[in-house]
Design a protein around this motif. Structure first.
Motif, PDB file in Angstrom:
ATOM      1  N   ILE A 220     -99.361  14.741 -12.146  1.00 31.80           N
ATOM      2  CA  ILE A 220     -99.985  15.870 -11.458  1.00 31.80           C
ATOM      3  C   ILE A 220     -99.406  17.212 -11.877  1.00 31.80           C
ATOM      4  O   ILE A 220    -100.062  18.245 -11.724  1.00 31.80           O
ATOM      5  N   ALA A 221     -98.196  17.250 -12.455  1.00 29.39           N
ATOM      6  CA  ALA A 221     -97.547  18.522 -12.783  1.00 29.39           C
ATOM      7  C   ALA A 221     -98.377  19.351 -13.754  1.00 29.39           C
ATOM      8  O   ALA A 221     -98.592  20.553 -13.537  1.00 29.39           O
ATOM      9  N   ILE A 222     -98.858  18.728 -14.844  1.00 26.88           N
ATOM     10  CA  ILE A 222     -99.614  19.492 -15.846  1.00 26.88           C
ATOM     11  C   ILE A 222    -100.942  19.988 -15.284  1.00 26.88           C
ATOM     12  O   ILE A 222    -101.278  21.172 -15.452  1.00 26.88           O
ATOM     13  N   PRO A 223    -101.757  19.168 -14.606  1.00 21.69           N
ATOM     14  CA  PRO A 223    -102.977  19.709 -13.987  1.00 21.69           C
ATOM     15  C   PRO A 223    -102.702  20.835 -12.995  1.00 21.69           C
ATOM     16  O   PRO A 223    -103.490  21.782 -12.897  1.00 21.69           O
ATOM     17  N   ILE A 224    -101.594  20.775 -12.272  1.00 17.33           N
ATOM     18  CA  ILE A 224    -101.267  21.841 -11.320  1.00 17.33           C
ATOM     19  C   ILE A 224    -100.983  23.142 -12.053  1.00 17.33           C
ATOM     20  O   ILE A 224    -101.444  24.217 -11.651  1.00 17.33           O
TER      21      ILE A 224
ATOM     22  N   THR B  96    -105.512  29.120 -14.157  1.00 24.26           N
ATOM     23  CA  THR B  96    -106.924  29.420 -13.915  1.00 24.26           C
ATOM     24  C   THR B  96    -107.098  30.203 -12.626  1.00 24.26           C
ATOM     25  O   THR B  96    -107.909  31.131 -12.540  1.00 24.26           O
ATOM     26  N   TYR B  97    -106.343  29.848 -11.601  1.00 23.24           N
ATOM     27  CA  TYR B  97    -106.394  30.527 -10.299  1.00 23.24           C
ATOM     28  C   TYR B  97    -106.060  32.011 -10.446  1.00 23.24           C
ATOM     29  O   TYR B  97    -106.774  32.880  -9.929  1.00 23.24           O
TER      30      TYR B  97
ATOM     31  N   ARG C 227    -110.702  25.395  -4.553  1.00 23.03           N
ATOM     32  CA  ARG C 227    -111.002  25.442  -5.986  1.00 23.03           C
ATOM     33  C   ARG C 227    -109.817  25.021  -6.848  1.00 23.03           C
ATOM     34  O   ARG C 227    -109.948  24.120  -7.688  1.00 23.03           O
ATOM     35  N   PRO C 228    -108.643  25.649  -6.692  1.00 31.05           N
ATOM     36  CA  PRO C 228    -107.518  25.207  -7.540  1.00 31.05           C
ATOM     37  C   PRO C 228    -107.086  23.774  -7.242  1.00 31.05           C
ATOM     38  O   PRO C 228    -106.681  23.039  -8.151  1.00 31.05           O
ATOM     39  N   PHE C 229    -107.174  23.360  -5.966  1.00 31.25           N
ATOM     40  CA  PHE C 229    -106.760  22.005  -5.604  1.00 31.25           C
ATOM     41  C   PHE C 229    -107.663  20.963  -6.262  1.00 31.25           C
ATOM     42  O   PHE C 229    -107.177  20.009  -6.887  1.00 31.25           O
TER      43      PHE C 229
END
Length: 301
Positions: free
Chosen positions: A135-139, A145-146, A193-195
């Protein structure tokens, strides 16, 4: 005292079958190669982080090699790099955001390429692990992007108009509708959106890698055991899922890129942003001159 002796049958020693062992947490939490503590900050390197660094370096080196000696007529690696850039620029940046979306094309190209390489590492022999399944890289990608789409919205509309539209998305609606829609819009833009952007990529790559592991380990366990049909079935499913995973790798890279462009477009258009939108970009010029038929999709007349 009598001692009983149990006779041991002659012949080779047969080890008991310990049964099928599925994927463990060590797959997604590989052992650290080294650890360094600098005060409260803890640094470490393992297979997952190393593959993420490799993907970033790989994308950077490929595009550097492709464009370091660019020619008018592209060949070889330059042709590949330009094809990727043109695809993202035409089919995502300008089609979704509008003509002004071209300034976001470099980020979208890097985002697409990096996510795709990370995903494809799941089926590359020797690597066989997608860094995006942690999950670290997608976050981190979602956080970038946010910041980007909120900055684009503030720059296009001004902070007051941008956040004002977020709080009051339907100015002409009844009061009870405003009270209902306002918090929903704020939650959607600032949190949901970011989640969802991060979780969508992580969940798909995590689930896909688990499936590949289950069937590949199942084939390894069942192939030596009669009846051999179950082992061959697991091996066949592993091959099929590997091809399917390659399709998913490209699809997830495309989805996160086009959603990023959609978020930027929505932020720019919130409150009637001054930047051009896709609707105006596709419209003919005010003077009545027809649009150029050979222009890329989303281009001005």
């Amino acid at each position: 005292m009598e001692v009983s002796v149990v006779p041991v049958p002659a012949g080779p020693l047969v080890l008991a079958d310990e049964g099928f062992k599925g994927p463990t947490k060590e797959v997604f939490q590989p052992p650290h190669w080294f650890d360094v503590d600098l005060g409260p900050v803890h640094f470490y390197l393992n297979k997952a982080t190393a593959l993420g660094i490799f993907a970033a370096l790989f994308v950077g080196v490929v595009f550097w090699l492709g464009f370091r000696r660019a020619t008018v007529v592209p060949r070889g690696l330059q042709n590949v790099c330009e094809s990727i850039y043109d695809f993202i620029d035409t089919s995502i940046a300008r089609d979704v955001i509008g003509e002004k979306g071209r300034k976001y094309t470099p980020y979208l190209v890097v985002l697409f390429s990096f996510v795709f390489i990370c995903n494809v590492l799941a089926i590359v022999p020797g690597a066989q692990f997608p860094p995006t399944s942690r999950i670290a890289i997608p976050i981190v990608l979602s956080a970038v992007t946010y910041v980007l789409f909120n900055h684009a919205g503030i720059k296009a509309n001004g902070a007051r108009a941008y956040f004002g539209h977020m709080i009051n998305p339907a100015p002409t609606a009844p009061v009870f509708v405003k009270v209902l829609l306002g918090p929903i819009e704020v939650m959607s833009t600032m949190l949901v959106r970011p989640f969802t952007l991060a979780v969508r990529l992580f969940a798909n790559m995590f689930a896909g890698h688990i499936l590949l592991l289950v069937f590949s380990l199942g084939a390894e366990y069942l192939l030596p055991k009669p009846p051999f049909v179950f082992g061959f079935a697991s091996l066949l499913m592993t091959i099929v899922l590997t091809g399917f995973e390659l399709v998913i790798d490209g699809l997830q890279a495309y989805i996160i890129t086009i959603l990023t462009a959609a978020f930027i477009s929505g932020a720019i258009e919130a409150g009637g942003g001054h930047e051009s939108s896709p609707a105006t970009d596709h419209a003919p010029a005010a003077s009545g001159a027809p649009a150029m038929s050979g222009a890329p999709a989303g281009a001005h007349a």
